[in-house]
Enzyme design. Sequence first.
Site, short mmCIF file in Angstrom:
data_model
loop_
_atom_site.label_atom_id
_atom_site.label_comp_id
_atom_site.label_asym_id
_atom_site.label_seq_id
_atom_site.Cartn_x
_atom_site.Cartn_y
_atom_site.Cartn_z
N GLY A 15 22.39 -65.07 -8.09
CA GLY A 15 22.70 -64.81 -6.69
C GLY A 15 23.65 -63.65 -6.55
O GLY A 15 24.65 -63.57 -7.28
N TYR A 16 23.34 -62.75 -5.63
CA TYR A 16 24.18 -61.56 -5.42
C TYR A 16 24.51 -61.33 -3.95
O TYR A 16 25.31 -60.47 -3.61
CB TYR A 16 23.49 -60.31 -5.99
CG TYR A 16 22.10 -60.10 -5.43
CD1 TYR A 16 21.91 -59.39 -4.25
CD2 TYR A 16 20.99 -60.64 -6.07
CE1 TYR A 16 20.63 -59.21 -3.74
CE2 TYR A 16 19.72 -60.47 -5.57
CZ TYR A 16 19.54 -59.75 -4.40
OH TYR A 16 18.28 -59.59 -3.89
N GLY A 17 23.89 -62.10 -3.05
CA GLY A 17 24.10 -61.97 -1.61
C GLY A 17 24.30 -63.35 -1.01
O GLY A 17 25.18 -64.09 -1.42
N SER A 18 23.44 -63.71 -0.07
CA SER A 18 23.61 -64.98 0.64
C SER A 18 23.45 -66.20 -0.26
O SER A 18 23.97 -67.27 0.06
CB SER A 18 22.66 -65.08 1.84
OG SER A 18 21.31 -65.07 1.42
N GLU A 93 12.96 -66.37 0.03
CA GLU A 93 13.14 -64.97 -0.36
C GLU A 93 11.88 -64.12 -0.21
O GLU A 93 12.00 -62.91 -0.05
CB GLU A 93 13.65 -64.90 -1.81
CG GLU A 93 14.95 -65.62 -2.06
CD GLU A 93 16.13 -65.06 -1.27
OE1 GLU A 93 16.16 -63.85 -0.99
OE2 GLU A 93 17.02 -65.85 -0.92
#
Length: 187
Positions: A15-18, A93
């Site tokens: 995970g890198y965002g939300s 996604e």
Amino acid sequence: MHDTPETDGPMWVFGYGSLIWNPGFTPVETAIATLPGWARSFCMRSIHHRGTPEDPGLVLALDEVADAECHGVAFCVAEPERAHVLAYLRERELVSSAYLETWQQVRLADGREVQAVTYVIDPAHVQYCALALEEQAEIIAYAHGGRGPNHEYLTNTADHLAELGIEDTDLTYLAKRVRSLRDNSLA
């Protein structure tokens, strides 16, 4: 077609965002992680979650950059939950074909290396964009989509990265700039 490793056991998700602040599933382990060769940026126009087709917002995606590395969170999913979580992530996604589902080697903070399902941008997709930070700020400040205001997405991500001790100078700048734009528009 998805490039899913044929393995039993737990599954890792990067995970890198939300996903950092709203994974939507319960991991059995989380770890700060580094993904080499990719950069987090607002390089995807959002026409569903944080914008509309008529007034697109921007969401984070991973753009392939040779010398870059992205710091985020790796989530470990127990084997019995693997299929359910993968189906959930695909529904979430892959709402458009702008993201590609890939499996990437990530390095966990404790030194372990794991394969993690990772959603990256398709640079050939119409939703891909490469905008200057000021243009990003002007879009993020006012765009709104099905999951709410674009500026909340930015603020939540920047705040959670800071809480985790992950520095992202672009997101820090954007959060300040968007706050300033919004404050000035209300004055």
